[in-house]
Scaffold this active site. Structure first.
Site, PDB file in Angstrom:
ATOM      1  N   GLU A 250       0.853  -1.197   0.000  1.00  0.00           N
ATOM      2  CA  GLU A 250       0.000   0.000   0.000  1.00  0.00           C
ATOM      3  C   GLU A 250       0.879   1.233   0.000  1.00  0.00           C
ATOM      4  OE1 GLU A 250      -2.668  -0.030   3.321  1.00  0.00           O
ATOM      5  OE2 GLU A 250      -3.512  -1.962   2.804  1.00  0.00           O
ATOM      6  N   LYS A 252       2.297   4.472   1.610  1.00  0.00           N
ATOM      7  CA  LYS A 252       2.410   4.951   2.999  1.00  0.00           C
ATOM      8  C   LYS A 252       2.185   6.461   2.962  1.00  0.00           C
ATOM      9  CE  LYS A 252       5.173   4.616   7.234  1.00  0.00           C
ATOM     10  NZ  LYS A 252       4.844   5.895   7.828  1.00  0.00           N
ATOM     11  N   ARG A 257      -2.705   9.468  11.605  1.00  0.00           N
ATOM     12  CA  ARG A 257      -3.504   8.242  11.683  1.00  0.00           C
ATOM     13  C   ARG A 257      -4.706   8.489  12.582  1.00  0.00           C
ATOM     14  NH1 ARG A 257      -0.738   2.509  12.908  1.00  0.00           N
ATOM     15  NH2 ARG A 257      -2.542   1.150  12.782  1.00  0.00           N
ATOM     16  N   ARG A 272      -3.562   8.075  17.458  1.00  0.00           N
ATOM     17  CA  ARG A 272      -2.909   6.847  17.892  1.00  0.00           C
ATOM     18  C   ARG A 272      -2.495   6.915  19.350  1.00  0.00           C
ATOM     19  NH1 ARG A 272       2.679   5.851  15.141  1.00  0.00           N
ATOM     20  NH2 ARG A 272       3.042   4.870  17.120  1.00  0.00           N
ATOM     21  N   PHE A 342      -7.277   2.135   5.692  1.00  0.00           N
ATOM     22  CA  PHE A 342      -6.470   0.942   5.424  1.00  0.00           C
ATOM     23  C   PHE A 342      -6.859  -0.262   6.258  1.00  0.00           C
ATOM     24  CE2 PHE A 342      -3.778   3.756   8.096  1.00  0.00           C
ATOM     25  CZ  PHE A 342      -3.655   2.976   9.235  1.00  0.00           C
ATOM     26  N   ARG A 417       4.263  -4.204  17.278  1.00  0.00           N
ATOM     27  CA  ARG A 417       5.065  -3.834  16.126  1.00  0.00           C
ATOM     28  C   ARG A 417       5.759  -5.111  15.673  1.00  0.00           C
ATOM     29  NH1 ARG A 417       7.174   0.976  14.260  1.00  0.00           N
ATOM     30  NH2 ARG A 417       6.815   2.206  16.119  1.00  0.00           N
ATOM     31  N   LYS A 423       7.479  -1.404   6.760  1.00  0.00           N
ATOM     32  CA  LYS A 423       7.479  -0.119   6.045  1.00  0.00           C
ATOM     33  C   LYS A 423       8.802   0.062   5.314  1.00  0.00           C
ATOM     34  CE  LYS A 423       8.675   2.371  10.280  1.00  0.00           C
ATOM     35  NZ  LYS A 423       8.444   3.498  11.160  1.00  0.00           N
TER      36      LYS A 423
END
Ligand code: ATP
Length: 583
Positions: A250, A252, A257, A272, A342, A417, A423
């Site tokens: 996708e 970035k 966010r 976030r 997303f 994570r 990423k």
């Protein structure tokens, strides 16, 4: 229940820096509590009356608290101001003065209960309008009158927002699993926290129905979910390798966010770090409401500012105009924003976090009538490095930061994570490391042109296993004059007389701060350091890791709390990646 029992536990917690010992003190105490007081005590141990995402207005100004303490203890203004200069902590001052006062009082004063403390704190929180300052002082004084010195210390710290006994969320989760389950139950208990962001609720559920009830907890509208985060790798072929030869790629996007909680006609947007951002993006909230075909949904997306004339995406700085507290109407008009969705985490009553990425993506697209403002992220299934490079170039040409690769079969791992999302940014082509989000823990007085200001800052990363902040660089580059001049305003409310218990440092700054403010920093290299404490003894005995030539990028990460900054493990990983690339 007497509040003195609670204050004694806080006092014991403050007396140790060992996470293990803190968890054991707490678990022993939790076992003795009924579900409801347990829930409230969990919030209080973090200086709150509610979970983190609740916008609480308890923060009383130091001045007001000191006035109440002076009033209850019969202390003159002059002595108060001397004490304030010496101690700088309303809790400590209250403790000293109440101790002196109690020495002269009858022994049969009424004792303070937990209920009274909760009731009065709620009254303080709800005080508003013209007389609110007087009301807050009245409710605080009512508590202080019946407090012992240790109770007074914690009450004053709670009302001023300085309650940091050192027990972070992870320690409380350790204590809960020890008190109500076994070590094996820890992941289920942590998952419940990650999908509700409410430690008190998890504690109460555990105490009422045991681990089985906690396993049944599901994502719900109005309980924000801890966001899933990405790892990084230095090239597209490596990403494909790691994902087994195929991934969903996708764009970035470079924005903010948001997690949108949609329930029929009401929509709430969370950042976030769990702040309510609905008033910052009222246009997005309304458009999501109109476009959502489900009764209830929780989705995630990136809000990006677009050029009002051309409709093309603008860099991150443009969307930050929407983070203001005031003048939103004008900002909404001047800085139009789109949301690129997303993920979907709830659809009607189905908890989507346990479904695969592919299934979630297809549900997301079925759940919304897309519009110019509400769109899906650009996505392509990639199975060769060439296709990946092409997609990456396309992302950059559309002004995106890079790409996000996602494992098509992966579930949504709230709060983690990992390599299910990877990423890859444009910056990685220029330097070996990603940018770092570092917490300010100290400052050095400036010299020469910077005399009278802060000249450099001591920066730290988070050791999420031990709940500690460990230093990684002294930062003095990348600040313009306006930023330097504004540093005291940004930092001084977090000044700490001594090194905060959660900070591990060998370098001694001129002043310490409670770890709060997060800044984005780039560096030439990560190297072994004899003075910094990040990863001390892990990569090499007697050495930590430090950043060489660190530079502030100009971006204050006010969308991140201190616990969301770069972790020690990430620095170790980037160090290893960097060395692999070099060799
Ligand atoms: P960064 O500072 O690079 O944004 P981060 O630490 O904030 O990183 P990461 O997990 O490293 O978070 O990167 C994910 C972030 O990228 C998300 O928090 C989100 O804000 C943003 N983002 C942009 N586009 C996407 C996308 N398509 N999917 C997921 N996240 C995206």
């Amino acid at each position: 229940m007497l509040f003195s029992e609670v204050a004694d536990v806080f006092n014991r917690l403050e007396g140790t820096s060992s996470r293990l010992e803190m968890a054991s003190i707490l678990s022993e105490f939790f076992r003795t509590l009924d579900p409801e007081p347990l829930r409230n005590i969990v919030y209080l141990s973090q200086g709150k009356l509610h979970p983190d995402f609740y916008a609480q207005e308890l923060g009383m100004a130091d001045k007001l608290v000191l006035r109440s303490v002076a009033f209850v203890s019969g202390t003159s203004e002059d002595s108060m101001s001397d004490l304030w200069k010496k101690e700088g902590d309303p809790g400590k001052i209250a403790e000293i003065l109440i101790k002196n006062k109690k020495g002269q009082m009858s022994l049969f004063a009424e004792e303070l209960t937990l209920d009274t403390v909760l009731k009065n704190l709620t009254l303080i929180e709800n005080s508003s309008g013209r007389d609110s300052q007087d009301d807050k002082m009245k409710y605080l004084s009512q508590m202080l009158r019946y407090s012992n010195p240790i109770e007074a210390r914690y009450i004053c710290r709670i009302v001023t927002g300085r309650m940091r006994v050192g027990a972070g969320s992870m320690t409380i989760l350790d204590a809960l699993s020890d008190a109500f389950g076994t070590k094996d139950d820890r992941p289920d208990i942590e998952r419940a926290f990650n999908i509700t962001c409410d430690l008190g609720l998890v504690a109460e559920t555990l105490a009422k129905g045991g681990v089985d009830s906690v396993k049944e907890m599901k994502v719900t509208v109005a309980n924000p979910i801890k966001v899933m985060l990405a790892e990084r790798l230095p090239s597209i072929p490596l990403i494909l390798d790691r994902m087994g030869g195929i991934c969903a790629m996708e764009f970035k996007y470079d924005g903010i966010r948001v997690q949108a909680h949609i329930d029929k006609d009401s929509v709430k947007l969370y950042s976030r770090r769990l702040e309510d951002m609905t008033s910052n993006f009222p246009d997005i909230a309304e458009e999501l409401r109109k476009r959502c075909k489900a009764e209830k949904a929780i989705i995630e997306g990136e809000c990006v500012a677009v050029d009002p004339k051309t409709g093309s995406m603008l860099p991150f700085q443009a969307v930050t105009h929407r983070r203001k507290k005031h003048g939103m109407d004008k900002a909404v008009e001047e800085y139009p924003v789109k949301i690129f969705m997303f993920d979907i985490l709830l659809s009607d009553d189905t908890d989507m976090t346990v479904f695969s990425f592919e299934e979630r993506r297809s549900k997301l697209s079925d759940t919304f009538d897309l519009s110019d403002k509400v769109q899906l992220t650009e996505m392509e299934v990639v199975d060769t490095p060439e296709k990946g490079e092409e997609f990456f170039s396309k992302a950059l040409s559309m002004k995106c930061e890079g790409i996000m690769a996602k494992d098509p079969g992966s579930i949504y791992r709230a709060g983690s994570r990992g390599f299910l999302w990877i990423k890859y940014k444009k910056d990685y082509e220029e330097s070996l490391t990603d940018s770092f989000d570092l917490v300010v823990v100290g400052a050095f007085h400036g010299r020469g042109k910077r005399a009278g200001k802060y000249g450099a800052l001591l920066m730290a990363v988070f050791d999420d296993e031990m709940g500690k902040y460990r230093t990684v660089c002294k930062l003095g580059t990348g600040f313009d004059d306006a930023f330097l001049a504004g540093l005291p305003d940004m930092l001084d409310e977090y000044l700490s007389k001594d090194r905060p218990g959660t900070v591990d440092a060998q370098m001694m700054p001129d002043v310490w701060f409670l770890p709060t403010v997060v800044l984005e920093v780039v560096a030439a290299e990560i190297s072994l350091s004899p003075i910094h404490t990040a990863a001390l003894g892990i990569v090499k005995e007697d050495a930590g890791l430090g950043l060489r030539f660190p530079r502030f990028t100009g971006r204050v990460r006010d969308d991140k709390g201190p616990e969301e900054c770069t972790t020690v493990n990430e620095v170790i990983e980037m160090y290893e990646l960097q060395n692999r690339e070099k060799n």
